[in-house]
Design an enzyme around this catalytic site. Structure first.
Site, mmCIF file in Angstrom:
data_model
loop_
_atom_site.group_PDB
_atom_site.id
_atom_site.type_symbol
_atom_site.label_atom_id
_atom_site.label_comp_id
_atom_site.label_asym_id
_atom_site.label_seq_id
_atom_site.Cartn_x
_atom_site.Cartn_y
_atom_site.Cartn_z
ATOM 1 N N SER A 1 44.668 77.026 28.417
ATOM 2 C CA SER A 1 45.136 78.336 27.947
ATOM 3 C C SER A 1 46.533 78.198 27.350
ATOM 4 C CB SER A 1 45.210 79.298 29.132
ATOM 5 O OG SER A 1 45.877 80.492 28.770
ATOM 6 N N TYR B 1 47.549 81.506 38.056
ATOM 7 C CA TYR B 1 46.652 81.138 36.941
ATOM 8 C C TYR B 1 47.328 80.170 35.971
ATOM 9 C CZ TYR B 1 43.822 81.889 32.694
ATOM 10 O OH TYR B 1 43.054 81.722 31.571
HETATM 11 P P1 NAD Z 1 34.640 85.336 31.041
HETATM 12 O O1 NAD Z 1 34.894 86.255 32.161
HETATM 13 O O2 NAD Z 1 33.623 85.708 30.047
HETATM 14 O O3 NAD Z 1 34.266 83.889 31.575
HETATM 15 C C1 NAD Z 1 34.744 83.368 32.780
HETATM 16 C C2 NAD Z 1 33.524 82.940 33.573
HETATM 17 O O4 NAD Z 1 33.962 82.204 34.714
HETATM 18 C C3 NAD Z 1 32.712 84.091 34.135
HETATM 19 O O5 NAD Z 1 31.741 84.535 33.228
HETATM 20 C C4 NAD Z 1 32.081 83.459 35.376
HETATM 21 O O6 NAD Z 1 30.740 83.081 35.102
HETATM 22 C C5 NAD Z 1 32.895 82.203 35.601
HETATM 23 N N1 NAD Z 1 33.359 82.108 36.983
HETATM 24 C C6 NAD Z 1 34.465 82.669 37.521
HETATM 25 N N2 NAD Z 1 34.519 82.370 38.836
HETATM 26 C C7 NAD Z 1 33.427 81.605 39.120
HETATM 27 C C8 NAD Z 1 32.934 80.985 40.295
HETATM 28 N N3 NAD Z 1 33.597 81.075 41.471
HETATM 29 N N4 NAD Z 1 31.771 80.291 40.215
HETATM 30 C C9 NAD Z 1 31.095 80.193 39.037
HETATM 31 N N5 NAD Z 1 31.537 80.752 37.894
HETATM 32 C C10 NAD Z 1 32.688 81.440 37.937
HETATM 33 O O7 NAD Z 1 36.049 85.117 30.332
HETATM 34 P P2 NAD Z 1 36.570 84.063 29.246
HETATM 35 O O8 NAD Z 1 37.854 84.614 28.796
HETATM 36 O O9 NAD Z 1 35.542 83.715 28.273
HETATM 37 O O10 NAD Z 1 36.915 82.805 30.141
HETATM 38 C C11 NAD Z 1 36.511 81.488 29.825
HETATM 39 C C12 NAD Z 1 37.667 80.541 30.012
HETATM 40 O O11 NAD Z 1 38.655 80.838 29.029
HETATM 41 C C13 NAD Z 1 38.368 80.637 31.359
HETATM 42 O O12 NAD Z 1 38.648 79.341 31.827
HETATM 43 C C14 NAD Z 1 39.673 81.352 31.019
HETATM 44 O O13 NAD Z 1 40.688 81.009 31.926
HETATM 45 C C15 NAD Z 1 39.927 80.804 29.639
HETATM 46 N N6 NAD Z 1 40.879 81.573 28.837
HETATM 47 C C16 NAD Z 1 40.606 82.853 28.492
HETATM 48 C C17 NAD Z 1 41.530 83.561 27.741
HETATM 49 C C18 NAD Z 1 41.295 84.993 27.351
HETATM 50 O O14 NAD Z 1 42.236 85.629 26.854
HETATM 51 N N7 NAD Z 1 40.104 85.542 27.525
HETATM 52 C C19 NAD Z 1 42.715 82.950 27.329
HETATM 53 C C20 NAD Z 1 42.946 81.628 27.686
HETATM 54 C C21 NAD Z 1 42.017 80.947 28.445
#
Ligand code: NAD
Ligand code: MG
Length: 296
Positions: A188, A201
């Protein structure tokens, strides 16, 4: 006038303000306004991952869903992991993978358990008939303003989900990966520019960068590549389900130079690039997609 195949990235996707939309973690796609764009209507494959077998954690929604769609349309069979509470989202992704003519394997379960992580990899290998691409993408983000209110329980759960699980899953996958295989981790912008309310985080996302850099050096001699993606603010269920307070959701993305959040469809091609042979000299790298926020 913009050319039809050369849209203006500033105006192509939704911009803030957004409505408040509180939901409990992990959140569901159908509860989001506006609905995120995962490339359902737009992503066109060209055989870049033909015959590959990929496991994507957090593949039900957000960035993971967009990556699953793109991989399938590029010719890969795809296994997705997600939490049991996300079955509805996962089934939509299964349909999209199958509509691309590829095999979909749905593997619900909680990756904060090492036993489950090992079983997840075994089941993915069995269901797909091998493993060539691992996308460690699942993540937990819960905003807390003060260190005084950050519980040991939350600290532990954030690290278990974002750091330990990535280690456990990667360790279990490694014996199955052959030369040419690729690992893509989701870090991130928080690894480089931590927000004050994401104390736990942000640390996990910095850890993922170090993990990626160390492992890439370790496994280079096997012909296995390991890279990480650093998204900026992306419009996914992670954010309104506690990743940010609701007043920040209203303005989500306005802090970056492009003044809007990214849509998952906009980052999936980066994962395709890093997973495919096209990126054959790139390993140990951190690749940003941040709407202009500097990574350094
Ligand atoms: P999202 O909520 O769609 O995806 C995150 C997924 O993590 C969830 O769908 C869930 O299936 C999974 N998850 C969480 N806890 C879990 C557990 N205990 N067991 C199994 N699965 C679990 O959101 P996203 O933003 O697409 O996130 C994907 C990645 O992107 C993450 O690593 C997040 O940290 C990273 N990220 C997101 C952003 C943002 O702004 N959305 C920015 C930087 C990084
Ligand atoms: Mg989800």
């Amino acid at each position: 006038m913009t050319k039809p195949d050369m849209p203006n990235p500033l105006t192509e996707y939704p911009q803030p303000p957004f409505p408040r939309q509180p939901m409990s973690a992990p959140g569901l796609t159908g509860e989001m306004t506006p609905t995120p764009d995962h490339g359902e209507q737009s992503y066109q494959g060209s055989g870049r991952l033909e015959g590959r077998k990929a496991l994507i954690t957090g593949g039900d929604s957000g960035i993971g869903r967009a990556v699953a769609i793109a991989f399938a349309r590029e010719g890969a069979d795809v296994a997705i992991n997600y939490l049991p509470a996300e079955e509805q989202d996962a089934q939509e992704v299964v349909k999209l993978i199958e509509a691309a003519g590829r095999r979909a394997v749905a593997l619900p379960g909680d990756i904060t358990s090492e036993d489950f992580c090992q079983k997840l990899v075994q089941d993915a290998v069995a269901g797909l008939g091998g493993l060539d691409i691992l996308v460690n993408n699942a993540g937990k983000q819960t905003a807390i303003d003060s260190i005084a209110e950050l519980s040991t329980e939350q600290f532990d759960l954030t690290f278990k989900t974002n750091v330990y699980a990535l280690f456990w899953i990667t360790k279990a996958a490694m014996p199955h990966l052959k030369a040419g295989a690729t690992i893509v981790n989701t870090s991130s912008i928080q690894a480089r520019h931590p927000s004050p309310n994401l104390l736990d985080y942000a640390q996990t996302k910095a850890s993922i960068v170090a993990f990626t850099e160390a492992l890439a050096q370790q496994v280079a001699e096997k012909g296995i590549r390991v890279n990480a993606v650093a998204p900026g603010p992306y419009w996914t269920p992670l954010q309104p389900s506690g990743g940010q307070p609701q007043d920040k959701i209203e303005e989500f993305g306005s802090e970056v130079p492009m003044k809007r959040p990214g849509q998952p469809a906009e980052i999936a091609p980066l994962y395709v690039f890093l997973a495919s042979k096209e990126s054959s000299y790139s390993t140990g790298g951190l690749f940003g997609s941040t709407g202009g926020m500097p990574l350094s």
